[in-house]
Design a protein around this motif. Structure first.
Motif, PDB file in Angstrom:
ATOM      1  N   ASP A   1       0.811  -1.219   0.000  1.00 17.49           N
ATOM      2  CA  ASP A   1       0.000   0.000   0.000  1.00 17.49           C
ATOM      3  C   ASP A   1       0.843   1.266   0.000  1.00 17.49           C
ATOM      4  N   ALA A   2       1.970   1.224   0.681  1.00 18.82           N
ATOM      5  CA  ALA A   2       2.807   2.419   0.802  1.00 18.82           C
ATOM      6  C   ALA A   2       4.190   2.012   1.280  1.00 18.82           C
ATOM      7  N   ILE A   3       5.115   2.954   1.193  1.00 20.80           N
ATOM      8  CA  ILE A   3       6.470   2.758   1.695  1.00 20.80           C
ATOM      9  C   ILE A   3       6.634   3.667   2.902  1.00 20.80           C
ATOM     10  N   LEU A   4       7.069   3.096   4.020  1.00 21.66           N
ATOM     11  CA  LEU A   4       7.280   3.849   5.248  1.00 21.66           C
ATOM     12  C   LEU A   4       8.772   3.953   5.516  1.00 21.66           C
ATOM     13  N   LEU A   5       9.258   5.168   5.701  1.00 24.42           N
ATOM     14  CA  LEU A   5      10.662   5.392   6.029  1.00 24.42           C
ATOM     15  C   LEU A   5      10.745   5.924   7.450  1.00 24.42           C
ATOM     16  N   THR A   6      11.629   5.345   8.263  1.00 20.72           N
ATOM     17  CA  THR A   6      11.767   5.755   9.659  1.00 20.72           C
ATOM     18  C   THR A   6      13.208   5.560  10.098  1.00 20.72           C
TER      19      THR A   6
ATOM     20  N   ASN B   1      12.199  10.661  -4.561  1.00 16.80           N
ATOM     21  CA  ASN B   1      12.244  10.836  -6.020  1.00 16.80           C
ATOM     22  C   ASN B   1      12.285   9.501  -6.741  1.00 16.80           C
ATOM     23  N   ILE B   2      12.943   8.535  -6.154  1.00 17.48           N
ATOM     24  CA  ILE B   2      13.032   7.204  -6.765  1.00 17.48           C
ATOM     25  C   ILE B   2      11.785   6.383  -6.456  1.00 17.48           C
ATOM     26  N   LEU B   3      11.399   6.347  -5.191  1.00 17.47           N
ATOM     27  CA  LEU B   3      10.350   5.429  -4.734  1.00 17.47           C
ATOM     28  C   LEU B   3       8.940   5.859  -5.104  1.00 17.47           C
TER      29      LEU B   3
ATOM     30  N   VAL C   1       5.033   7.455  -0.428  1.00 18.94           N
ATOM     31  CA  VAL C   1       6.093   7.333   0.573  1.00 18.94           C
ATOM     32  C   VAL C   1       5.734   8.203   1.771  1.00 18.94           C
ATOM     33  N   TYR C   2       5.808   7.618   2.975  1.00 20.29           N
ATOM     34  CA  TYR C   2       5.545   8.337   4.210  1.00 20.29           C
ATOM     35  C   TYR C   2       6.773   8.255   5.095  1.00 20.29           C
TER      36      TYR C   2
END
Length: 100
Positions: free
Chosen positions: A58-63, A78-80, A86-87
């Motif tokens: 559903d989404a990409i989470l960055l932490t 920019n890539i993802l 992207v969250y």
């Protein structure tokens, strides 16, 4: 090497939290290469996981620590964003960010 001496520390002698701004690596070709390589590898791994999950994402989470680095986050977005939304969840609370 796993706790505190790997990653950017092993390559550049400074941890991620000391590389908050891209400017800290400007003029340093080696630091620039290491950051670009790290971003490339993160994006590559996320893309490969999307394939493994048969696109059911559903989404990409960055932490984690990288979430404080605007340069890295913007490059990753920019890539993802070609794949999914992207969250970013700043902080060291990775488990909380993914709902665990």
């Amino acid at each position: 090497m796993i706790t505190g001496r790997g990653g950017l520390m092993a390559h550049l002698g400074q941890p991620m939290h000391e590389m908050w701004l891209k400017e800290s690596s400007e003029g340093d070709a080696r630091a620039e290469l290491v950051l670009k390589s790290m971003i490339y590898n993160i994006a590559k791994e996320i893309g490969s996981m999307s394939v493994v999950l048969h696109g059911k994402v559903d989404a990409i989470l960055l932490t984690g620590g990288i979430s404080y680095n605007d340069y890295c986050i913007n490059k990753l977005k920019n890539i993802l964003l070609l794949l999914l939304p992207v969250y970013v969840f700043p902080g060291e609370d990775e488990m909380e960010a993914v709902g665990l």
